[in-house]
Design a protein around this motif. Structure first.
Motif, mmCIF file in Angstrom:
data_model
loop_
_atom_site.group_PDB
_atom_site.id
_atom_site.type_symbol
_atom_site.label_atom_id
_atom_site.label_comp_id
_atom_site.label_asym_id
_atom_site.label_seq_id
_atom_site.Cartn_x
_atom_site.Cartn_y
_atom_site.Cartn_z
ATOM 1 N N MET A 225 -14.379 -63.609 47.242
ATOM 2 C CA MET A 225 -14.193 -62.257 46.697
ATOM 3 C C MET A 225 -14.007 -61.229 47.826
ATOM 4 O O MET A 225 -13.174 -60.322 47.713
ATOM 5 N N THR A 226 -14.763 -61.371 48.898
ATOM 6 C CA THR A 226 -14.616 -60.472 50.036
ATOM 7 C C THR A 226 -13.226 -60.615 50.641
ATOM 8 O O THR A 226 -12.588 -59.612 51.008
ATOM 9 N N GLY A 227 -12.739 -61.843 50.724
ATOM 10 C CA GLY A 227 -11.385 -62.066 51.216
ATOM 11 C C GLY A 227 -10.334 -61.426 50.327
ATOM 12 O O GLY A 227 -9.356 -60.854 50.812
ATOM 13 N N ALA A 228 -10.538 -61.497 49.014
ATOM 14 C CA ALA A 228 -9.589 -60.865 48.094
ATOM 15 C C ALA A 228 -9.586 -59.349 48.291
ATOM 16 O O ALA A 228 -8.534 -58.708 48.257
ATOM 17 N N LEU A 229 -10.762 -58.777 48.508
ATOM 18 C CA LEU A 229 -10.830 -57.336 48.787
ATOM 19 C C LEU A 229 -10.067 -57.011 50.069
ATOM 20 O O LEU A 229 -9.256 -56.079 50.099
ATOM 21 N N ALA A 230 -10.295 -57.777 51.119
ATOM 22 C CA ALA A 230 -9.599 -57.546 52.383
ATOM 23 C C ALA A 230 -8.092 -57.722 52.219
ATOM 24 O O ALA A 230 -7.304 -56.898 52.692
ATOM 25 N N GLY A 231 -7.694 -58.786 51.531
ATOM 26 C CA GLY A 231 -6.275 -59.075 51.344
ATOM 27 C C GLY A 231 -5.561 -58.094 50.434
ATOM 28 O O GLY A 231 -4.342 -57.959 50.489
ATOM 29 N N SER A 232 -6.313 -57.400 49.595
ATOM 30 C CA SER A 232 -5.704 -56.413 48.698
ATOM 31 C C SER A 232 -5.185 -55.203 49.448
ATOM 32 O O SER A 232 -4.360 -54.458 48.929
ATOM 33 N N GLU A 233 -5.693 -54.995 50.658
ATOM 34 C CA GLU A 233 -5.335 -53.849 51.490
ATOM 35 C C GLU A 233 -5.688 -52.517 50.834
ATOM 36 O O GLU A 233 -5.085 -51.495 51.119
ATOM 37 N N LEU A 234 -6.681 -52.541 49.947
ATOM 38 C CA LEU A 234 -7.154 -51.309 49.322
ATOM 39 C C LEU A 234 -8.110 -50.539 50.234
ATOM 40 O O LEU A 234 -8.365 -49.363 50.001
ATOM 41 N N LEU A 235 -8.641 -51.216 51.239
ATOM 42 C CA LEU A 235 -9.518 -50.574 52.221
ATOM 43 C C LEU A 235 -8.795 -50.501 53.560
ATOM 44 O O LEU A 235 -7.975 -51.371 53.872
ATOM 45 N N PRO A 236 -9.111 -49.508 54.366
ATOM 46 C CA PRO A 236 -8.411 -49.346 55.645
ATOM 47 C C PRO A 236 -8.976 -50.215 56.776
ATOM 48 O O PRO A 236 -9.180 -49.740 57.888
ATOM 49 N N MET A 237 -9.233 -51.478 56.467
ATOM 50 C CA MET A 237 -9.709 -52.425 57.481
ATOM 51 C C MET A 237 -8.788 -53.633 57.481
ATOM 52 O O MET A 237 -8.483 -54.179 56.418
ATOM 53 N N ALA A 238 -8.364 -54.040 58.664
ATOM 54 C CA ALA A 238 -7.477 -55.197 58.784
ATOM 55 C C ALA A 238 -8.274 -56.491 58.624
ATOM 56 O O ALA A 238 -9.464 -56.549 58.942
ATOM 57 N N VAL A 239 -7.615 -57.519 58.144
ATOM 58 C CA VAL A 239 -8.241 -58.823 57.939
ATOM 59 C C VAL A 239 -8.939 -59.337 59.206
ATOM 60 O O VAL A 239 -10.062 -59.845 59.128
ATOM 61 N N PRO A 240 -8.342 -59.217 60.395
ATOM 62 C CA PRO A 240 -9.038 -59.705 61.591
ATOM 63 C C PRO A 240 -10.394 -59.037 61.842
ATOM 64 O O PRO A 240 -11.295 -59.670 62.408
ATOM 65 N N ALA A 241 -10.573 -57.804 61.422
ATOM 66 C CA ALA A 241 -11.870 -57.141 61.592
ATOM 67 C C ALA A 241 -12.940 -57.849 60.762
ATOM 68 O O ALA A 241 -14.070 -58.045 61.230
ATOM 69 N N TYR A 242 -12.601 -58.234 59.547
ATOM 70 C CA TYR A 242 -13.533 -58.990 58.701
ATOM 71 C C TYR A 242 -13.846 -60.344 59.348
ATOM 72 O O TYR A 242 -14.994 -60.771 59.389
ATOM 73 N N GLU A 243 -12.791 -61.027 59.811
ATOM 74 C CA GLU A 243 -12.974 -62.349 60.403
ATOM 75 C C GLU A 243 -13.872 -62.285 61.638
ATOM 76 O O GLU A 243 -14.676 -63.191 61.867
ATOM 77 N N GLU B 21 -13.010 -70.084 55.855
ATOM 78 C CA GLU B 21 -12.047 -70.704 54.936
ATOM 79 C C GLU B 21 -12.096 -70.044 53.560
ATOM 80 O O GLU B 21 -11.053 -69.796 52.947
ATOM 81 N N ALA B 22 -13.285 -69.770 53.069
ATOM 82 C CA ALA B 22 -13.420 -69.114 51.764
ATOM 83 C C ALA B 22 -12.833 -67.699 51.824
ATOM 84 O O ALA B 22 -12.114 -67.279 50.911
ATOM 85 N N PHE B 23 -13.133 -66.983 52.884
ATOM 86 C CA PHE B 23 -12.580 -65.640 53.069
ATOM 87 C C PHE B 23 -11.055 -65.687 53.078
ATOM 88 O O PHE B 23 -10.389 -64.909 52.386
#
Length: 162
Positions: A98-116, A133-135
Motif C-alpha cells: 500500500m505504501t508503494g502504491a501511494l508512492a507510485g501514485s505520485e500524489l505526494l511530492p516525494m520520489a520513489v527513491p526517497a521511500y526506498e 519487493e512489496a513496496f
C-alpha cells in the motif's frame, strides 16, 4: 496550511489522499475526512471485525463499498494488496504494498527513491528485501505496470466513476 494553523490531525473533510488498508475502513475515513477532491488508495481485502467472524454481524459486499468510495471521491485505486503480499510470502507486507502504491501514485511530492532509502535504513537482511519487493510491487500497481503473474487486477478511476 498557509491560511489556518492545524494540529497533527486532519480536519474533517480536508483530506487530500486516503489510504485505506481495508474497504470498510476506507469508506469510513472518506466519509469523515474526504471531500469531492479526495483521492483514495484502497486494499480490497476485508479485515472482518469480531462481530462478523462470530456471525452476529454482517460485512458489506466489497463491490458495494468500492462503488460508494468511487461515488464520493475524485478517484480510487483499488486492488488486493493482501493477496499480492501473500504471493510474496508474507501477508503482513500488504502495508508496504500500500505504501508503494501511494508512492507510485505520485500524489505526494516525494520520489520513489526517497521511500526506498528509508526502507533500506529501517530494515536489514531478508526483511529489507521483502519490504523493498512489496513496496516496488505497489509502485508498479499505481503505475499500471504490475506483471500479470500476480493475478490481481487494479482498478483506477480518475473521475471517481462519475
Amino acid at each position: 496550511s498557509r491560511y489556518r494553523r492545524y494540529g497533527p490531525l486532519i480536519p474533517r473533510h480536508r483530506a487530500t489522499i486516503i489510504v485505506g488498508f481495508e474497504p470498510l475502513e476506507a469508506l469510513r475515513a472518506l466519509s469523515s475526512y474526504g471531500n469531492p477532491l479526495t483521492r483514495v488508495i484502497m486494499n480490497l481485502h476485508p479485515n472482518y471485525p469480531l462481530g462478523v467472524l462470530s456471525g452476529a454481524d454482517t460485512y458489506p459486499e466489497t463491490q458495494a463499498l468500492m462503488e460508494a468510495v468511487r461515488r464520493i471521491s475524485a478517484g480510487v485505486l483499488a486492488f488486493n494488496a493482501t493477496e499480492i503480499a501473500h504471493h510474496m510470502g508474507s501477508p503482513v507486507a500488504a502495508n508496504m504494498v500500500m505504501t508503494g502504491a501511494l508512492a507510485g501514485s505520485e500524489l505526494l511530492p516525494m520520489a520513489v527513491p526517497a521511500y526506498e532509502k528509508v526502507i533500506g535504513e529501517l530494515f536489514s537482511g531478508p526483511a529489507r528485501q521483502l519490504n523493498l519487493e512489496a513496496f516496488r510491487a505497489g509502485v508498479l500497481i499505481a503505475r499500471g505496470d504490475l506483471p500479470a503473474v500476480w493475478g490481481t487486477q487494479a482498478s483506477l478511476l480518475k473521475d471517481g466513476g462519475k
